[in-house]
Design a protein around this motif. Structure first.
Motif, mmCIF file in Angstrom:
data_model
loop_
_atom_site.group_PDB
_atom_site.id
_atom_site.type_symbol
_atom_site.label_atom_id
_atom_site.label_comp_id
_atom_site.label_asym_id
_atom_site.label_seq_id
_atom_site.Cartn_x
_atom_site.Cartn_y
_atom_site.Cartn_z
ATOM 1 N N ASP A 49 0.922 -1.168 -0.049
ATOM 2 C CA ASP A 49 0.075 -0.089 0.100
ATOM 3 C C ASP A 49 0.898 1.330 -0.068
ATOM 4 O O ASP A 49 1.875 1.471 0.802
ATOM 5 C CB ASP A 49 -0.788 0.044 1.117
ATOM 6 N N ARG A 119 -3.410 7.998 12.376
ATOM 7 C CA ARG A 119 -4.815 7.585 12.317
ATOM 8 C C ARG A 119 -4.894 6.018 12.180
ATOM 9 O O ARG A 119 -5.834 5.108 12.427
ATOM 10 C CB ARG A 119 -5.564 8.030 11.102
ATOM 11 N N ARG A 120 -3.745 5.256 11.874
ATOM 12 C CA ARG A 120 -3.435 3.915 11.905
ATOM 13 C C ARG A 120 -3.699 3.339 13.231
ATOM 14 O O ARG A 120 -3.545 3.594 14.129
ATOM 15 C CB ARG A 120 -2.419 3.644 11.139
ATOM 16 N N ASN A 125 1.664 -1.328 12.447
ATOM 17 C CA ASN A 125 1.215 -0.973 11.276
ATOM 18 C C ASN A 125 1.090 0.512 10.819
ATOM 19 O O ASN A 125 0.587 1.033 10.099
ATOM 20 C CB ASN A 125 -0.255 -1.332 11.137
ATOM 21 N N ARG A 172 -6.193 -10.618 15.810
ATOM 22 C CA ARG A 172 -5.844 -11.163 14.511
ATOM 23 C C ARG A 172 -4.387 -11.048 14.400
ATOM 24 O O ARG A 172 -3.540 -11.982 14.102
ATOM 25 C CB ARG A 172 -6.489 -10.397 13.541
ATOM 26 N N PHE A 173 -3.668 -9.702 14.537
ATOM 27 C CA PHE A 173 -2.263 -9.774 14.476
ATOM 28 C C PHE A 173 -1.407 -10.568 15.556
ATOM 29 O O PHE A 173 -0.305 -11.238 15.514
ATOM 30 C CB PHE A 173 -1.832 -8.337 14.685
ATOM 31 N N LYS A 210 -8.866 -14.792 9.138
ATOM 32 C CA LYS A 210 -7.145 -14.691 9.290
ATOM 33 C C LYS A 210 -6.895 -15.107 10.601
ATOM 34 O O LYS A 210 -5.602 -15.920 10.773
ATOM 35 C CB LYS A 210 -6.790 -13.261 8.850
#
Ligand code: ATP
Ligand code: MG
Length: 457
Positions: A49, A119-120, A125, A172-173, A210
């Motif tokens: 991305d 904002r992430r 990430n 999930r991570f 995931k």
């Protein structure tokens, strides 16, 4: 080339040429988010991305020679379809207020990379890759990667309040990367878990798929059972539910987790195992000796897993396979060729092989596991031979076809019925799978039927 000479990060050609295009047009542009995290972790990168100071219109103009899809233009995202791969390019943005715990009321485009990174969701990430391969890291994401931990950017309470899906993304991570969750972020996960109820089923399901296939899925499910119970009330009661049965050494939830530990990382298999015993609490009984039983629990588990799959709008293929596996998880499978061919006839090879995976995992989580697992493995080996040696277990494997029966039987349903009867005879070893022998049997039966009015058994 020695390791010293190796370039620190290798970037696909499309990515570097997109960066060059934007930069030479006077914009800032960086790889960002998941790809930078995975680059640092040396994990395979499945999508790159880019984030840029160019507006969506400026991005479209810069790549006018390529097809461009307006993936999320109101959020500043366009997908540029390069010949080698599509690339998502997003304008730097800040998110406005979130009134519904899901979507910002508006997005504000900005010229500051720092605001876009802020904002992430998590520090790991929220890094970008600079022009000379330096890591742009305002929130100590690289440090958290070293500590192998998930930590929110900013205040966890506020970040989860903005978007409740981040609660599941944290899990999930943790599952996929085998990371722990930083204390303050973890406290907030528990506190804010009910926010998951405000999130659309599709978003939850996509993260959950995931998560369940992650290396540390079992650790995460065990540790955060109360959070998962918010989205899956079907598993709530399983924890601490004793089985009072000599075959079992764990409560239902621990048994489920141990079974999952023995499963390949395949979503339908793991999903079926997660819910395979969810019907047990509802049918629990104890006999006069105090031994616990769960008669008919498969049917109740099937009802529950179907409710889950429909609530989360699962695709039909997954729904069919998972339902089948839950319903049949206790069906006898042992090393007997006739039984195995009957199962092959009923289910087909693919589903039967999945059922073996489920039963092996389920048996491995029993107190008396060897008693079940050894014959199961023998049966699986026998199944492999049956498939390899191309034994007959379906109508299409028969040495005769419907057309061959036409001289003996009238066209219509009688033909299909006769083929099924021949197949049963062949599977049970009563008839050889040879054309002449089978036709002779048909002729004989048909003559008898004409004389007696019915086919003999
Ligand atoms: P994957 O490897 O699974 O694609 P990813 O980190 O790239 O992981 P995506 O869902 O593709 O995850 O999102 C891309 C980036 O967008 C993330 O790395 C993160 O920076 C940001 N992001 C995604 N979803 C959210 C969210 N709900 N809240 C805040 N930031 C998010
Ligand atoms: Mg991604």
């Amino acid at each position: 080339m020695t390791p010293m000479e190796k370039k620190p990060y290798s970037i696909p050609f499309s990515v570097s040429s997109a960066l060059n295009t934007l930069r030479s047009a006077g914009f800032q542009a960086y790889p960002v988010g998941g790809c930078v995290r995975d680059l640092l972790l040396n994990r395979e990168i499945h999508d790159w991305d880019l984030t840029t100071s160019a507006s969506p219109d400026q991005i479209k103009q810069a790549f006018s020679q390529y097809p461009v899809v307006e993936t999320g233009i109101s959020h500043g995202t366009v997908t540029v379809c390069f010949p080698e791969m599509p690339l998502e390019i997003t304008t730097y943005r800040e998110d406005g207020e979130y009134k519904d715990h899901r979507h910002p009321d508006k997005v504000i485009f900005t010229q500051e990379l720092g605001k876009d990174l802020a904002r992430r969701d998590f520090t790991i990430n929220a890094m970008a890759l600079g022009e000379s391969s330096q890591i742009i890291d305002f929130f100590q994401g690289a440090d958290d990667l070293k500590k192998r931990q998930i930590r929110c950017v900013g205040s966890p309470d506020a970040r989860f309040e903005e978007d409740g899906l981040r609660i599941l993304r944290a899990l999930r991570f943790a599952s996929v990367l085998n990371f722990s969750i930083e204390k303050e972020t973890e406290r907030s996960l528990y506190e804010k878990k009910e926010l998951l109820l405000t999130i659309s089923p599709e978003r939850i399901w996509s993260e959950f798929q995931k998560l369940l296939c992650g290396d540390a899925a079992v650790t995460v499910l065990r540790k955060y059972h109360s959070i998962f119970s918010v989205i899956f009330p079907e598993i709530k009661e399983l924890k601490d539910f004793p089985q009072h049965n000599p075959y079992h050494c764990y409560d239902i939830w621990e048994h489920t987790l141990h079974a999952l530990e023995h499963s390949p990382a395949d979503f339908p298999l793991r999903c079926a195992l997660l819910f395979h015993d969810s019907g047990k609490p509802e049918v629990f009984t104890r006999d006069s000796l105090g031994v616990g039983h769960f008669y008919g629990h498969e049917k109740v588990s099937l009802r529950k897993v179907r409710a889950v799959l429909s609530r989360f709008r699962s695709d039909k293929k997954t729904e069919n396979l998972v339902s089948f596996l839950v319903e049949k998880h206790g069906i006898p499978l042992f090393p007997d060729p006739v039984l195995l061919k009957k199962r092959l006839r009923a289910f087909g090879p693919d589903k039967l092989q999945c059922l073996f995976e489920i039963q092996k995992a389920d048996s491995s989580a029993l107190a008396l596991w060897e008693e079940k697992l050894i014959p199961l493995k023998q049966a699986e080996e026998m199944l492999r031979d049956i498939l390899q040696e191309e034994h007959c277990f379906s109508i299409k494997d028969l040495a005769v076809s419907g057309r061959d029966l036409l001289p003996f039987l009238p066209e219509g349903p009688e033909i299909g019925k006769c083929l099924q009867e021949l197949l049963s005879g062949v599977i049970e070893g009563l008839y050889p799978n040879q054309k002449e022998a089978l036709l002779a049997i048909v002729q004989e039966k048909y003559t008898q039927k004409r004389n007696t009015g019915s086919l003999p058994e």
